[in-house]
Structure formats: structure tokens, C-alpha cells
Design a protein around this motif. Sequence first.
Motif, PDB file in Angstrom:
ATOM      1  N   ILE A   1       0.829  -1.213   0.000  1.00 23.23           N
ATOM      2  CA  ILE A   1       0.000   0.000   0.000  1.00 23.23           C
ATOM      3  C   ILE A   1       0.857   1.254   0.000  1.00 23.23           C
ATOM      4  O   ILE A   1       0.546   2.240  -0.684  1.00 23.23           O
TER       5      ILE A   1
ATOM      6  N   GLN B   1       0.262   7.359   2.734  1.00 22.66           N
ATOM      7  CA  GLN B   1      -0.057   5.980   3.091  1.00 22.66           C
ATOM      8  C   GLN B   1      -1.376   5.900   3.858  1.00 22.66           C
ATOM      9  O   GLN B   1      -2.217   5.041   3.596  1.00 22.66           O
TER      10      GLN B   1
ATOM     11  N   SER C   1      -4.838   3.985   2.630  1.00 18.41           N
ATOM     12  CA  SER C   1      -5.503   2.954   3.445  1.00 18.41           C
ATOM     13  C   SER C   1      -6.967   3.312   3.673  1.00 18.41           C
ATOM     14  O   SER C   1      -7.860   2.457   3.589  1.00 18.41           O
TER      15      SER C   1
ATOM     16  N   ARG D   1      -4.659  -8.402   3.949  1.00 14.61           N
ATOM     17  CA  ARG D   1      -3.440  -7.863   4.535  1.00 14.61           C
ATOM     18  C   ARG D   1      -2.651  -9.005   5.164  1.00 14.61           C
ATOM     19  O   ARG D   1      -3.035  -9.518   6.214  1.00 14.61           O
TER      20      ARG D   1
END
Length: 301
Positions: free
Chosen positions: A19, A30, A34, A51
Motif C-alpha cells: 500500500i 499511506q 488505506s 493484509r
Amino acid sequence: MMNLTHWQLLVAVADLANITRAAERVGMTQSGASQAIAQMEAHLGMPLFRRERRHVAVTELGEHIIAQARDMLGAWEAIRAFADENQGLGHGRIRLASFPSAFSHVLPDLLGPFRRRHPGIELVMLEGSDVEVESWLEDGTAEVGVMLNPPPERSPIMLGRSEWVVLVPNAHPLARRSRQQGVSWAELADEPFIAATGGCRNNALSLSAQAGVFLNQIRVTVHDWASAAVLVKEGLGVAVLPESTVPVDLAGVRMLALQPGIFRSYGLVQAPAAVGAKPVQALFSMLRGTFNAATSTAPRA
């Protein structure tokens, strides 16, 4: 609401399995990436990624969504390519000149989106001193350049402003001072000094001369700002650098304000002969939009 960047983010995460790296590719933070992925998964009602410990994997349902996203983005790129050709932007070249620190610290993040938006326009980088950059702009060697302290009549896109700071080893007596208390040029006159030029005529040597101070113990002169910071860490002397060029992870060094304070600004300008060129207009239009958006969303002081 989902937008083009969100779909580009999904494809980037699938390609890179990470990511953070995907966020960098599409120009997001980041945390923002997310959050965007979580919102898209909630909107679509299905998990798109798993994940895992060392990477991010695409779910079975996510594979179908991302395949559709690739088709959609491919169609969008075809539309943009057609529009570029119609506007004379399907091909071309921009020679961009800059001093070294701007190439390493500023330009990569700015130029990445332009390359993706206009793949037919070639960006050629010319690295030189600030004096060379100004010369290349005037004689047409470069269409665009990063200029230090550009005058308003050049209509620059201002890229940044940086304070000149003093670096001393942690063991140096001056390191006991607060940053705000700082250090004057007179106090540096007899210090072992590491002179860094950064490929610019405005550097510690020229600035001290303007202040009427002669640096009596220049131990070494280096071209690279970061090299000077490392030499300070090794205890070889003190240095004066623009704060934006100091490595963020440099330990063992104390940063102090230079008193009185001095700042340098830098901005992107067009060569006189390139004003009106369509590729240059496209670059400046995109960058002005980027900076205007950043200004409009920034918190007010």
C-alpha cells in the motif's frame, strides 16, 4: 465518492502488493490510501485485499474488480491520448534545468503525475549550477528551469522556501544552545568550517562574504550538501546549509538557526523562447492546479 485516483490506487496495490509504494505511485499518503481502500471496500460491499504479514494480496472477488478497473483505466488513457493529439500534446519535449538539490528533493514528486498524464511528452533533465540554469534558460538550451529567488516578473511557480541553518556536532559547545538562540556569522569565523556549494552561487562562502565575515578555517569544500552534513557528524567541522537539504535521519548533529536569519526560495520558470509552447503550457497548467489545490486545502494560520 470514488474517483479516478481511487481506481488507479487499486491497480497499483495489486501490481506492487504494497500500500505504501502504491500510494507513492498515485501521489497519496499511506494513511490516505488505506482510508480510500477501506471506503471502496465498504462501498462495494466486499474485501478487495488481504493484509498479509509482508505484503498485500488480492482477494478472488478483488481480482474481478481490478480486471474491470484495468479496462476502465485503459479506456480513459485512450481518451486522454486522443485529446492530447487533438491539442498537439501527443508528442513533444521539455528540457528542464535545475541545480542538484531540487532534482533530488523536489522535482520527482511533481513530475511523476505529468509523465503519467502526458506520456508522449519527453522530459529531459539538465543538471547544473544556478548560474548555468539561468544561462540555459536565456539561450534556449532549456525550456523550463528551477531558479533561485526568481523575480515576480518571471511568473514563477514557487516550489519552496528554506531557511539557512548551522550544523554542529553534538559534542560542540555551540550544541548546548537552543535552535532559536542560534549562531551568528561572527561566531563561525574561526571555527573549522566545511564549505558546501550545492552547485549554487548562493552558498556559505558567498553569504558570509555578504555579511562581511571571513571564514578563516575552511577545512574542506564539497559540492554535495548531504556530504557536508556527514562530515559535520564525523566531527570535522561546522557547516551552513539550507534546511531542506539536511538529511532527515542524520544523528549526532545539532541544527541551529543562523542569526540573523536568511532564507532562499526557488521556483519553476519558463524560458523566454518557450512561453506559449504547448507542452510547457500543459506542464505549468497542471502544476498551478496542483499548488492551488494544496493551498485551498491547507489549514489557515
